[in-house]
Scaffold this motif. Structure first.
Motif, PDB file in Angstrom:
ATOM      1  N   HIS A  31       0.832  -1.199   0.000  1.00 50.87           N
ATOM      2  CA  HIS A  31       0.000   0.000   0.000  1.00 50.87           C
ATOM      3  C   HIS A  31       0.874   1.260   0.000  1.00 50.87           C
ATOM      4  CE1 HIS A  31      -3.288   2.723   0.879  1.00 50.87           C
ATOM      5  NE2 HIS A  31      -2.560   3.209   1.864  1.00 50.87           N
ATOM      6  N   MET A  32       1.865   1.288   0.874  1.00 46.78           N
ATOM      7  CA  MET A  32       2.749   2.448   0.942  1.00 46.78           C
ATOM      8  C   MET A  32       3.516   2.623  -0.360  1.00 46.78           C
ATOM      9  SD  MET A  32       4.235   2.274   4.832  1.00 46.78           S
ATOM     10  CE  MET A  32       5.052   3.877   4.731  1.00 46.78           C
ATOM     11  N   HIS A  33       3.960   1.505  -0.951  1.00 40.07           N
ATOM     12  CA  HIS A  33       4.737   1.551  -2.193  1.00 40.07           C
ATOM     13  C   HIS A  33       3.919   2.173  -3.323  1.00 40.07           C
ATOM     14  CE1 HIS A  33       6.805  -0.013  -5.794  1.00 40.07           C
ATOM     15  NE2 HIS A  33       7.882   0.133  -5.045  1.00 40.07           N
ATOM     16  N   ALA A  34       2.618   1.899  -3.342  1.00 32.30           N
ATOM     17  CA  ALA A  34       1.746   2.462  -4.378  1.00 32.30           C
ATOM     18  C   ALA A  34       1.600   3.973  -4.222  1.00 32.30           C
ATOM     19  CB  ALA A  34       0.377   1.791  -4.329  1.00 32.30           C
ATOM     20  N   VAL A  35       1.738   4.447  -2.981  1.00 34.24           N
ATOM     21  CA  VAL A  35       1.564   5.869  -2.699  1.00 34.24           C
ATOM     22  C   VAL A  35       2.895   6.615  -2.776  1.00 34.24           C
ATOM     23  CG1 VAL A  35       0.839   7.525  -0.929  1.00 34.24           C
ATOM     24  CG2 VAL A  35      -0.448   5.400  -1.263  1.00 34.24           C
ATOM     25  N   HIS A  36       3.940   6.042  -2.164  1.00 27.70           N
ATOM     26  CA  HIS A  36       5.238   6.721  -2.086  1.00 27.70           C
ATOM     27  C   HIS A  36       6.335   5.671  -1.885  1.00 27.70           C
ATOM     28  CE1 HIS A  36       8.374   9.498  -0.813  1.00 27.70           C
ATOM     29  NE2 HIS A  36       7.589  10.501  -1.194  1.00 27.70           N
ATOM     30  N   GLU A  37       7.034   5.348  -2.954  1.00 26.30           N
ATOM     31  CA  GLU A  37       8.014   4.266  -2.932  1.00 26.30           C
ATOM     32  C   GLU A  37       9.112   4.477  -1.880  1.00 26.30           C
ATOM     33  OE1 GLU A  37      11.058   1.918  -5.922  1.00 26.30           O
ATOM     34  OE2 GLU A  37       9.537   3.235  -6.766  1.00 26.30           O
ATOM     35  N   VAL A  38       9.611   5.680  -1.747  1.00 29.29           N
ATOM     36  CA  VAL A  38      10.690   5.942  -0.788  1.00 29.29           C
ATOM     37  C   VAL A  38      10.215   5.704   0.639  1.00 29.29           C
ATOM     38  CG1 VAL A  38      12.239   7.717   0.142  1.00 29.29           C
ATOM     39  CG2 VAL A  38      11.909   7.519  -2.335  1.00 29.29           C
ATOM     40  N   GLU A  39       9.017   6.162   0.956  1.00 27.41           N
ATOM     41  CA  GLU A  39       8.489   5.937   2.300  1.00 27.41           C
ATOM     42  C   GLU A  39       8.256   4.452   2.565  1.00 27.41           C
ATOM     43  OE1 GLU A  39       8.072   7.909   5.078  1.00 27.41           O
ATOM     44  OE2 GLU A  39       9.331   9.189   3.837  1.00 27.41           O
ATOM     45  N   ALA A  40       7.837   3.718   1.555  1.00 20.06           N
ATOM     46  CA  ALA A  40       7.666   2.267   1.706  1.00 20.06           C
ATOM     47  C   ALA A  40       9.001   1.611   2.036  1.00 20.06           C
ATOM     48  CB  ALA A  40       7.073   1.669   0.436  1.00 20.06           C
ATOM     49  N   ASP A  41      10.046   2.025   1.345  1.00 21.96           N
ATOM     50  CA  ASP A  41      11.367   1.469   1.633  1.00 21.96           C
ATOM     51  C   ASP A  41      11.857   1.882   3.015  1.00 21.96           C
ATOM     52  OD1 ASP A  41      11.362   0.164  -0.798  1.00 21.96           O
ATOM     53  OD2 ASP A  41      12.575   1.681  -1.815  1.00 21.96           O
ATOM     54  N   ASN A  42      11.543   3.112   3.434  1.00 20.58           N
ATOM     55  CA  ASN A  42      11.887   3.546   4.793  1.00 20.58           C
ATOM     56  C   ASN A  42      11.149   2.702   5.828  1.00 20.58           C
ATOM     57  OD1 ASN A  42      13.645   5.555   3.957  1.00 20.58           O
ATOM     58  ND2 ASN A  42      12.092   7.148   4.001  1.00 20.58           N
ATOM     59  N   PHE A  43       9.887   2.413   5.561  1.00 21.18           N
ATOM     60  CA  PHE A  43       9.102   1.542   6.445  1.00 21.18           C
ATOM     61  C   PHE A  43       9.773   0.176   6.575  1.00 21.18           C
ATOM     62  CE2 PHE A  43       5.949  -1.955   6.378  1.00 21.18           C
ATOM     63  CZ  PHE A  43       5.453  -1.830   7.665  1.00 21.18           C
ATOM     64  N   ALA A  44      10.153  -0.422   5.445  1.00 19.94           N
ATOM     65  CA  ALA A  44      10.801  -1.737   5.467  1.00 19.94           C
ATOM     66  C   ALA A  44      12.091  -1.684   6.281  1.00 19.94           C
ATOM     67  CB  ALA A  44      11.079  -2.218   4.043  1.00 19.94           C
ATOM     68  N   PHE A  45      12.866  -0.627   6.087  1.00 25.61           N
ATOM     69  CA  PHE A  45      14.122  -0.482   6.822  1.00 25.61           C
ATOM     70  C   PHE A  45      13.858  -0.327   8.323  1.00 25.61           C
ATOM     71  CE2 PHE A  45      17.819   1.840   8.414  1.00 25.61           C
ATOM     72  CZ  PHE A  45      18.843   1.021   7.950  1.00 25.61           C
ATOM     73  N   CYS A  46      12.857   0.470   8.678  1.00 23.88           N
ATOM     74  CA  CYS A  46      12.518   0.652  10.095  1.00 23.88           C
ATOM     75  C   CYS A  46      12.041  -0.654  10.725  1.00 23.88           C
ATOM     76  CB  CYS A  46      11.447   1.728  10.254  1.00 23.88           C
ATOM     77  SG  CYS A  46      12.046   3.394   9.914  1.00 23.88           S
ATOM     78  N   MET A  47      11.222  -1.412  10.005  1.00 22.66           N
ATOM     79  CA  MET A  47      10.754  -2.705  10.518  1.00 22.66           C
ATOM     80  C   MET A  47      11.932  -3.637  10.750  1.00 22.66           C
ATOM     81  SD  MET A  47       7.551  -2.510  11.074  1.00 22.66           S
ATOM     82  CE  MET A  47       7.326  -4.225  11.483  1.00 22.66           C
ATOM     83  N   ALA A  48      12.856  -3.674   9.805  1.00 15.72           N
ATOM     84  CA  ALA A  48      14.041  -4.515   9.965  1.00 15.72           C
ATOM     85  C   ALA A  48      14.843  -4.066  11.183  1.00 15.72           C
ATOM     86  CB  ALA A  48      14.901  -4.466   8.697  1.00 15.72           C
ATOM     87  N   GLY A  49      14.994  -2.768  11.331  1.00 13.21           N
ATOM     88  CA  GLY A  49      15.779  -2.236  12.444  1.00 13.21           C
ATOM     89  C   GLY A  49      15.193  -2.566  13.804  1.00 13.21           C
ATOM     90  N   VAL A  50      13.894  -2.360  13.978  1.00 10.10           N
ATOM     91  CA  VAL A  50      13.309  -2.640  15.285  1.00 10.10           C
ATOM     92  C   VAL A  50      13.299  -4.146  15.565  1.00 10.10           C
ATOM     93  CG1 VAL A  50      11.952  -0.523  15.405  1.00 10.10           C
ATOM     94  CG2 VAL A  50      10.906  -2.566  14.473  1.00 10.10           C
ATOM     95  N   THR A  51      13.172  -4.944  14.522  1.00 10.17           N
ATOM     96  CA  THR A  51      13.203  -6.395  14.699  1.00 10.17           C
ATOM     97  C   THR A  51      14.588  -6.861  15.140  1.00 10.17           C
ATOM     98  OG1 THR A  51      11.462  -6.644  13.056  1.00 10.17           O
ATOM     99  CG2 THR A  51      12.758  -8.601  13.563  1.00 10.17           C
ATOM    100  N   VAL A  52      15.615  -6.362  14.469  1.00  7.09           N
ATOM    101  CA  VAL A  52      16.986  -6.726  14.834  1.00  7.09           C
ATOM    102  C   VAL A  52      17.304  -6.225  16.244  1.00  7.09           C
ATOM    103  CG1 VAL A  52      19.427  -6.266  14.324  1.00  7.09           C
ATOM    104  CG2 VAL A  52      17.863  -6.925  12.487  1.00  7.09           C
TER     105      VAL A  52
END
Length: 98
Positions: A31-52
């Motif tokens: 959903h985020m990627h359809a709206v704003h690709e950079v923010e979607a990638d930031n979301f993925a990076f943040c999810m990875a970070g908090v998980t690690v």
């Protein structure tokens, strides 16, 4: 954004992680990627970070778990490089359009 699939928290750790990824993370990312690709990638990076960070914070052997994570990241990078070469290892990373 509607997700008609029900989240079921059952099974092994790997199965539960897969369920959460398929029913929550991928639809949000898509959903985020359809709206704003950079923010979607930031979301993925943040999810990875908090998980690690959560994994390492719970560690009883920080050095061993850090090594395990770094090894895992190297293996994932190799798989993704192969996928980009057209070897078909990964189906559809993070729900990005093919």
């Amino acid at each position: 954004m509607k997700n008609k699939r029900k989240l079921t928290i059952q099974g092994s750790a790997q199965e539960v992680a897969g369920q959460i990824f398929e029913t929550v993370i991928t639809p949000v990312y898509s959903h985020m990627h359809a709206v704003h690709e950079v923010e979607a990638d930031n979301f993925a990076f943040c999810m990875a970070g908090v998980t690690v960070a959560g994994y390492l914070a719970a560690s009883d052997d920080l050095e061993a778990d850090k090594t395990k994570l770094l090894t895992y990241i190297e293996e994932m990078c190799k798989d993704i490089q192969n996928e980009k070469k057209g070897l078909g290892i990964l189906a559809k990373p993070m729900g990005k359009p093919a």
